[in-house]
Design a protein around this motif. Structure first.
Motif, PDB file in Angstrom:
ATOM      1  N   THR A 205       0.879  -1.054   0.138  1.00  0.00           N
ATOM      2  CA  THR A 205       0.135  -0.107  -0.253  1.00  0.00           C
ATOM      3  C   THR A 205       0.938   1.331   0.014  1.00  0.00           C
ATOM      4  N   ILE A 206       0.104   2.309  -0.505  1.00  0.00           N
ATOM      5  CA  ILE A 206       0.892   3.807  -0.182  1.00  0.00           C
ATOM      6  C   ILE A 206      -0.142   4.697   0.375  1.00  0.00           C
ATOM      7  N   VAL A 222      -4.856  10.102   2.414  1.00  0.00           N
ATOM      8  CA  VAL A 222      -5.283   9.421   1.501  1.00  0.00           C
ATOM      9  C   VAL A 222      -4.246   7.939   1.036  1.00  0.00           C
ATOM     10  N   SER A 223      -4.872   7.110   0.587  1.00  0.00           N
ATOM     11  CA  SER A 223      -4.170   5.796   0.497  1.00  0.00           C
ATOM     12  C   SER A 223      -4.709   5.107  -0.675  1.00  0.00           C
ATOM     13  N   THR A 224      -3.732   4.115  -1.240  1.00  0.00           N
ATOM     14  CA  THR A 224      -4.072   3.216  -2.463  1.00  0.00           C
ATOM     15  C   THR A 224      -3.521   2.015  -2.222  1.00  0.00           C
ATOM     16  N   LEU A 225      -3.873   0.986  -3.046  1.00  0.00           N
ATOM     17  CA  LEU A 225      -3.014  -0.176  -3.058  1.00  0.00           C
ATOM     18  C   LEU A 225      -1.851   0.299  -4.103  1.00  0.00           C
ATOM     19  N   ASN A 226      -0.698  -0.243  -3.746  1.00  0.00           N
ATOM     20  CA  ASN A 226       0.370  -0.162  -4.666  1.00  0.00           C
ATOM     21  C   ASN A 226       0.241  -0.752  -6.043  1.00  0.00           C
ATOM     22  N   PRO A 227       0.225   0.026  -6.892  1.00  0.00           N
ATOM     23  CA  PRO A 227      -0.100  -0.535  -8.236  1.00  0.00           C
ATOM     24  C   PRO A 227       0.844  -1.375  -8.760  1.00  0.00           C
ATOM     25  N   GLN A 228       2.223  -1.505  -8.214  1.00  0.00           N
ATOM     26  CA  GLN A 228       3.022  -2.500  -8.498  1.00  0.00           C
ATOM     27  C   GLN A 228       2.762  -4.149  -8.217  1.00  0.00           C
ATOM     28  N   THR A 229       1.757  -4.028  -7.603  1.00  0.00           N
ATOM     29  CA  THR A 229       1.245  -5.528  -6.954  1.00  0.00           C
ATOM     30  C   THR A 229       0.849  -6.226  -8.546  1.00  0.00           C
ATOM     31  N   VAL A 256       4.553   3.668  -9.588  1.00  0.00           N
ATOM     32  CA  VAL A 256       4.399   4.453  -8.273  1.00  0.00           C
ATOM     33  C   VAL A 256       4.136   6.074  -8.411  1.00  0.00           C
ATOM     34  N   VAL A 257       5.101   6.484  -9.543  1.00  0.00           N
ATOM     35  CA  VAL A 257       4.807   7.991  -9.549  1.00  0.00           C
ATOM     36  C   VAL A 257       3.591   8.396  -9.894  1.00  0.00           C
ATOM     37  N   GLU A 258       2.813   7.488 -10.840  1.00  0.00           N
ATOM     38  CA  GLU A 258       1.482   7.824 -11.302  1.00  0.00           C
ATOM     39  C   GLU A 258       0.849   7.713 -10.245  1.00  0.00           C
ATOM     40  N   ALA A 259       1.027   6.720  -9.236  1.00  0.00           N
ATOM     41  CA  ALA A 259       0.060   6.579  -8.117  1.00  0.00           C
ATOM     42  C   ALA A 259       0.343   7.789  -7.022  1.00  0.00           C
ATOM     43  N   CYS A 288      13.882  -1.700  -1.393  1.00  0.00           N
ATOM     44  CA  CYS A 288      13.633  -2.190  -2.924  1.00  0.00           C
ATOM     45  C   CYS A 288      12.737  -1.004  -3.283  1.00  0.00           C
ATOM     46  N   MET A 289      11.742  -0.523  -2.721  1.00  0.00           N
ATOM     47  CA  MET A 289      10.711   0.553  -3.316  1.00  0.00           C
ATOM     48  C   MET A 289      11.244   1.776  -3.250  1.00  0.00           C
ATOM     49  N   HIS A 290      12.187   1.948  -2.459  1.00  0.00           N
ATOM     50  CA  HIS A 290      13.137   3.315  -2.586  1.00  0.00           C
ATOM     51  C   HIS A 290      13.726   3.317  -3.939  1.00  0.00           C
ATOM     52  N   HIS A 291      14.445   2.433  -4.072  1.00  0.00           N
ATOM     53  CA  HIS A 291      15.329   2.347  -5.342  1.00  0.00           C
ATOM     54  C   HIS A 291      14.381   2.312  -6.595  1.00  0.00           C
TER      55      HIS A 291
END
Length: 616
Positions: A205-206, A222-229, A256-259, A288-291
């Protein structure tokens, strides 16, 4: 290459898919939010869809993972089904695909110390007597506000804007300053408003917090499921996708940038402000998410000795990362500790002030990759425990995330009872319910210390007699039925199988072993730990008693457990609102001693022992 029309329902969403491509690829092209827990490798069987037109012949793997009745009804796995003709595909429960995302967090007292400052100035106009450049006259006006002329710097974009802004504003402008850099120029006096957003980018999540940078007031969340799933549920899947798929890293970063940009839009709409009023963003994320967020290939994290490309904090222009906020905006990225102990852990430590504590405390963020820290002001050790996806519902027979339709808690009363997120018919079981179910089976004596489900005639606890009808056989082994098919929302029974228990044993064994290794490294006993702080979504939704019964957390510590909400989010907020807290994050990251579990001499023995259950 031939193209075929694929209609996704509900919504009548049309995608033109290339012949031979998978439904998963078509769904990704359509931007459909859908979980692929195993990254589309065909190993979890969770991406069930129903084909109502253009039904395909199931491949061998689908025949193995789906029941005959499901196959006859047109159920297929999206990651394995290839498009060979026009199709209509029904996505189950798409309207109700809402996840429980943890957004609350504890707060603490601190001094607001903004990274950026605004100064309203009136720049002297040029004249025949004053031939100074625009830049020189601007600096002279700012120097009158207490800045040193020699320290002021500008960017080429500011110099390009300068003549037009000064002319339009009649030389009355607001300068936006970061350290000694003039990063923005605005017409007239805009000093009253300066906002920012703190983001916790998790694997699943983000969460974003819109804040007033002057007062610290939270304006919206605000929050959303991380679209990278869509590319995999866990860190390893994302690492592989980024490193080995064509344009994999670009796709993951773009997602992730779009999210984040969409969350910015949602946040400002909720607060009735504009995105141009946002001048700072902070980012807390695992390594990993940072990179991936930075567009840095994370491949080095995936191979021994598992080192990140970057550990230090960063401050970047938002425009460099295509983050749509004020053009003067900065992005403050918290530092990492190691390959699998990232900036999110630093944010948790920043929030909990572990390095200032007189008492020894244990901090655990339980997830697919469990981060554990143990220490006090004397010293802090941290490690990463590869718990696997069991806590997220992957590799569990009826497993799912903590979304609408998930059984989230199980109760052994006069009869078996459970609660369901959304209060409708259950669709599956999430990690917190898996803990409850197994803990109850242990307390009833239905499980032995090795995790084996005992036959009914082997049970000695009279209380277990009430659940005779729940003891069933599945694939030749014992299983425990939570909900029969007629009571579920998808017509499939929900049960805890012997394989599910094995998966949980591996996951809890990894966390428990990590705790033991840190205790040995620190040189303390369990009674020396004064408090256990559980961070993150799973840690805050689980039942502490269940976690202690199964040995995820030492049972002696049950009374010392405290849920601290989304502590990574709290840390991200602190780093955004205070430049001194951001600097403290760097000190914390550098001071933590990372323990590599795989290199610890007794780890294999400790892990093996930790997979067993402690039967009283």
């Amino acid at each position: 290459m031939n193209k075929h029309k694929v209609f996704f329902q509900p919504g009548d969403i049309l995608v033109e898919a290339t012949d031979g491509s998978t439904l998963k690829e078509a769904m990704n092209d359509a931007g459909l939010e859908f979980d692929f827990l195993c990254g589309g490798r065909g190993t979890c069987g969770k991406c069930r869809v129903k084909i109502t037109k253009g039904l395909t012949t199931p491949v061998t793997r689908e025949q193995e993972m789906l029941q005959a009745k499901e196959l006859d009804e047109g159920i297929r796995l999206a990651c394995l089904t290839r498009v060979s003709n026009d199709m209509t595909v029904e996505l189950p429960n798409r309207k109700e695909l809402k996840h429980n995302i943890l957004i609350t967090s504890d707060e603490r007292v601190f001094e607001i110390d903004p990274h950026l400052h605004k100064i309203f100035i009136e720049v002297a106009k040029p004249s025949r007597e004053n031939h100074s450049s625009h830049w020189r006259r601007l600096k002279e006006s700012i120097v009158q506000q207490g800045y040193k002329d020699s320290e002021l710097e500008s960017t080429i974009s500011i110099l390009r804007q300068m003549p037009d802004v000064m002319r339009s504003a009649n030389n009355q402008i607001t300068a936006v300053i970061y350290r000694n850099e003039i990063s923005g120029m605005e017409q007239q006096d805009t000093t009253k408003t300066m906002l920012g957003m703190a983001f916790d980018i998790g694997t699943t999540t983000i969460v974003g917090y819109l804040l007033d940078l002057y007062t610290g007031k939270e304006l919206s969340v605000v929050s959303t499921l991380n679209p990278q799933t869509a590319y995999g549920a866990d860190v390893i899947s994302r690492l592989n996708f980024a490193s080995h798929e064509e344009n994999g890293l670009i796709k993951l970063q773009g997602a992730v940038v779009e999210a984040i940009n969409e969350l910015v839009t949602e946040a400002v709409q909720k607060a009735s402000v504009t995105r141009d009023q946002i001048y700072g963003i902070s980012i807390a994320a695992n390594t990993c998410m940072h990179h991936i967020f930075l567009g840095i290939n994370p491949q080095s994290i995936a191979v021994s000795p598992y080192v990140p490309v970057l550990s230090e904090p960063l401050v970047l222009n938002a425009s460099e990362l295509k983050i749509s906020i004020n053009q003067a905006g900065k992005v403050f990225i918290l530092p990492n500790i190691a390959g699998f102990v990232g900036a999110d852990t630093v944010a948790v430590l920043l929030a909990t002030e572990l390095e200032r504590s007189e008492d020894i405390k244990l901090v655990i963020d339980i997830g697919t990759n469990g981060e554990i820290a143990l220490g006090s002001r004397e010293k802090i050790f941290a490690c990463s425990a590869a718990a696997g996806p069991a806590f997220e519902g992957a590799q569990i027979s009826g497993g799912m995330r903590g979304a609408v339709g998930a059984i989230d808690h199980v109760y052994y009363r006069d009869k078996l009872e459970y609660s369901v997120i959304g209060e409708g018919k259950p669709l599956g079981v999430c990690g917190s319910a898996l803990l409850d179910a197994v803990a109850g089976l242990l307390e009833l004596g239905i499980l032995n210390k090795r995790g084996k489900i005992l036959a009914f005639d082997q049970l000695t606890n009279p209380a277990a007699q009430r659940f005779k009808q729940n003891l069933i056989q599945y694939e030749g082994q014992g299983a425990f039925l939570l909900a029969e098919a007629s009571l579920t929302g998808n017509g499939r029974p929900i049960m805890i199988t012997q394989s599910d228990i094995r998966e949980l044993q591996m996951a809890k064994g990894a966390i428990a072993a990590g705790v033991r290794v840190l205790m040995e490294t620190y040189g303390i006993q369990v009674q020396d730990i004064k408090e256990v702080l559980l961070a993150g979504a799973f840690g805050n939704y689980l039942n502490p008693h269940s976690a202690c019964v199964i040995g995820l957390i030492p049972p002696e510590l049950e009374s010392k457990i405290k849920m601290i909400g989304n502590a990574a989010g709290t840390g991200a907020k602190l780093a955004l609102l205070s430049s001194s807290e951001f600097r403290r994050a760097k000190i914390i990251a550098e001071g933590v001693k990372f323990v590599e579990l795989g290199s610890y001499p007794r780890f294999n023995n400790i892990f093996g022992e930790s997979t067993y259950f402690n039967i009283k």
